[in-house]
Design a protein around this motif. Structure first.
Motif, PDB file in Angstrom:
ATOM      1  N   MET A   1       0.845  -1.175   0.000  1.00 44.34           N
ATOM      2  CA  MET A   1       0.000   0.000   0.000  1.00 44.34           C
ATOM      3  C   MET A   1       0.893   1.242   0.000  1.00 44.34           C
ATOM      4  O   MET A   1       1.883   1.304   0.716  1.00 44.34           O
ATOM      5  CB  MET A   1      -0.900  -0.014   1.241  1.00 44.34           C
ATOM      6  CG  MET A   1      -1.890   1.109   1.250  1.00 44.34           C
ATOM      7  SD  MET A   1      -2.989   1.136   2.682  1.00 44.34           S
ATOM      8  CE  MET A   1      -4.005  -0.281   2.386  1.00 44.34           C
ATOM      9  N   GLU A   2       0.511   2.237  -0.782  1.00 41.74           N
ATOM     10  CA  GLU A   2       1.270   3.476  -0.876  1.00 41.74           C
ATOM     11  C   GLU A   2       1.236   4.233   0.444  1.00 41.74           C
ATOM     12  O   GLU A   2       0.285   4.134   1.213  1.00 41.74           O
ATOM     13  CB  GLU A   2       0.681   4.374  -1.949  1.00 41.74           C
ATOM     14  CG  GLU A   2       0.891   3.909  -3.355  1.00 41.74           C
ATOM     15  CD  GLU A   2       0.265   4.892  -4.334  1.00 41.74           C
ATOM     16  OE1 GLU A   2      -0.001   6.050  -3.944  1.00 41.74           O
ATOM     17  OE2 GLU A   2       0.028   4.493  -5.471  1.00 41.74           O
ATOM     18  N   LEU A   3       2.283   5.017   0.666  1.00 34.18           N
ATOM     19  CA  LEU A   3       2.388   5.806   1.888  1.00 34.18           C
ATOM     20  C   LEU A   3       1.257   6.827   1.976  1.00 34.18           C
ATOM     21  O   LEU A   3       0.671   7.024   3.038  1.00 34.18           O
ATOM     22  CB  LEU A   3       3.753   6.494   1.938  1.00 34.18           C
ATOM     23  CG  LEU A   3       4.084   7.258   3.210  1.00 34.18           C
ATOM     24  CD1 LEU A   3       4.087   6.313   4.408  1.00 34.18           C
ATOM     25  CD2 LEU A   3       5.429   7.939   3.077  1.00 34.18           C
ATOM     26  N   GLN A   4       0.916   7.456   0.861  1.00 34.31           N
ATOM     27  CA  GLN A   4      -0.164   8.450   0.871  1.00 34.31           C
ATOM     28  C   GLN A   4      -1.499   7.820   1.229  1.00 34.31           C
ATOM     29  O   GLN A   4      -2.294   8.408   1.953  1.00 34.31           O
ATOM     30  CB  GLN A   4      -0.273   9.129  -0.484  1.00 34.31           C
ATOM     31  CG  GLN A   4       0.622  10.333  -0.611  1.00 34.31           C
ATOM     32  CD  GLN A   4       0.350  11.066  -1.904  1.00 34.31           C
ATOM     33  OE1 GLN A   4       0.415  10.457  -2.967  1.00 34.31           O
ATOM     34  NE2 GLN A   4       0.070  12.344  -1.814  1.00 34.31           N
ATOM     35  N   LYS A   5      -1.753   6.615   0.726  1.00 35.41           N
ATOM     36  CA  LYS A   5      -3.011   5.941   1.062  1.00 35.41           C
ATOM     37  C   LYS A   5      -3.058   5.617   2.546  1.00 35.41           C
ATOM     38  O   LYS A   5      -4.108   5.731   3.174  1.00 35.41           O
ATOM     39  CB  LYS A   5      -3.183   4.681   0.226  1.00 35.41           C
ATOM     40  CG  LYS A   5      -3.525   4.959  -1.210  1.00 35.41           C
ATOM     41  CD  LYS A   5      -3.758   3.693  -1.970  1.00 35.41           C
ATOM     42  CE  LYS A   5      -4.041   4.005  -3.434  1.00 35.41           C
ATOM     43  NZ  LYS A   5      -4.242   2.795  -4.234  1.00 35.41           N
ATOM     44  N   MET A   6      -1.918   5.225   3.098  1.00 35.57           N
ATOM     45  CA  MET A   6      -1.888   4.929   4.532  1.00 35.57           C
ATOM     46  C   MET A   6      -2.137   6.190   5.357  1.00 35.57           C
ATOM     47  O   MET A   6      -2.851   6.148   6.356  1.00 35.57           O
ATOM     48  CB  MET A   6      -0.551   4.289   4.915  1.00 35.57           C
ATOM     49  CG  MET A   6      -0.398   2.887   4.352  1.00 35.57           C
ATOM     50  SD  MET A   6       1.000   1.923   4.954  1.00 35.57           S
ATOM     51  CE  MET A   6       2.302   3.075   5.130  1.00 35.57           C
ATOM     52  N   PHE A   7      -1.573   7.330   4.921  1.00 35.53           N
ATOM     53  CA  PHE A   7      -1.822   8.592   5.617  1.00 35.53           C
ATOM     54  C   PHE A   7      -3.299   8.955   5.550  1.00 35.53           C
ATOM     55  O   PHE A   7      -3.884   9.387   6.537  1.00 35.53           O
ATOM     56  CB  PHE A   7      -0.985   9.727   5.022  1.00 35.53           C
ATOM     57  CG  PHE A   7       0.410   9.801   5.561  1.00 35.53           C
ATOM     58  CD1 PHE A   7       0.644   9.894   6.919  1.00 35.53           C
ATOM     59  CD2 PHE A   7       1.483   9.788   4.711  1.00 35.53           C
ATOM     60  CE1 PHE A   7       1.924   9.971   7.422  1.00 35.53           C
ATOM     61  CE2 PHE A   7       2.780   9.853   5.198  1.00 35.53           C
ATOM     62  CZ  PHE A   7       2.996   9.948   6.561  1.00 35.53           C
ATOM     63  N   ARG A   8      -3.898   8.787   4.401  1.00 35.22           N
ATOM     64  CA  ARG A   8      -5.312   9.166   4.257  1.00 35.22           C
ATOM     65  C   ARG A   8      -6.223   8.243   5.059  1.00 35.22           C
ATOM     66  O   ARG A   8      -7.231   8.692   5.606  1.00 35.22           O
ATOM     67  CB  ARG A   8      -5.685   9.200   2.786  1.00 35.22           C
ATOM     68  CG  ARG A   8      -4.939  10.351   2.123  1.00 35.22           C
ATOM     69  CD  ARG A   8      -5.334  10.659   0.751  1.00 35.22           C
ATOM     70  NE  ARG A   8      -4.494  11.774   0.276  1.00 35.22           N
ATOM     71  CZ  ARG A   8      -4.298  12.039  -0.968  1.00 35.22           C
ATOM     72  NH1 ARG A   8      -4.866  11.315  -1.902  1.00 35.22           N
ATOM     73  NH2 ARG A   8      -3.534  13.056  -1.319  1.00 35.22           N
ATOM     74  N   ILE A   9      -5.865   6.976   5.168  1.00 36.76           N
ATOM     75  CA  ILE A   9      -6.638   6.061   6.019  1.00 36.76           C
ATOM     76  C   ILE A   9      -6.481   6.466   7.480  1.00 36.76           C
ATOM     77  O   ILE A   9      -7.453   6.487   8.239  1.00 36.76           O
ATOM     78  CB  ILE A   9      -6.209   4.605   5.767  1.00 36.76           C
ATOM     79  CG1 ILE A   9      -6.677   4.159   4.380  1.00 36.76           C
ATOM     80  CG2 ILE A   9      -6.769   3.679   6.850  1.00 36.76           C
ATOM     81  CD1 ILE A   9      -6.124   2.832   3.935  1.00 36.76           C
ATOM     82  N   ALA A  10      -5.255   6.810   7.885  1.00 34.12           N
ATOM     83  CA  ALA A  10      -5.024   7.263   9.262  1.00 34.12           C
ATOM     84  C   ALA A  10      -5.796   8.547   9.548  1.00 34.12           C
ATOM     85  O   ALA A  10      -6.377   8.706  10.632  1.00 34.12           O
ATOM     86  CB  ALA A  10      -3.534   7.466   9.505  1.00 34.12           C
TER      87      ALA A  10
END
Length: 122
Positions: A1-10
């Protein structure tokens, strides 16, 4: 999973935690969180939508930087309205932590968004 997607989920998870906190703590919600959410949030959304009518820009990056400012301001307001009694102080500190954490996540996400757009343009 991309870092940006993980930030947006967080970011989404923290927003949901703040909504749960709002539901549980009605006094806190009416004094701070509703003011932050309605006044700042709707003003920002409306301003960006109006600006998009006249200009062409990356709206995701604008929402990210404005969201970061919104969450950091709400964290400051949460600390500024800290009650004098000990009852409820923990909830204010938890909400402040969530606000500031989400503001920092939005800032990092903004940096990643603008960095990715620069790479695509070059």
């Amino acid at each position: 999973m991309e870092l940006q997607k993980m930030f947006r989920i967080a970011e989404l998870v923290i927003c949901i935690a703040l909504l749960v906190l709002w539901y549980v703590l009605s006094t806190y919600a009416t004094r701070v969180m509703i003011v932050c959410g309605t006044i700042f949030g709707f003003t920002i959304i409306t301003a960006v939508l109006v600006a998009l009518s006249f200009l062409s820009f990356n709206d995701v990056a604008v929402y990210l930087i404005l969201g970061a400012f919104l969450f950091l301001i709400c964290g400051g307001l949460s600390l500024a309205t800290l009650p004098n009694d000990t009852d409820g102080k923990l909830a204010y500190f938890i909400a402040t932590g969530f606000f500031i954490a989400n503001g920092v996540l939005f800032l990092i996400d903004f940096v990643l968004e603008t960095k990715n757009k620069e790479v695509i343009l070059n």
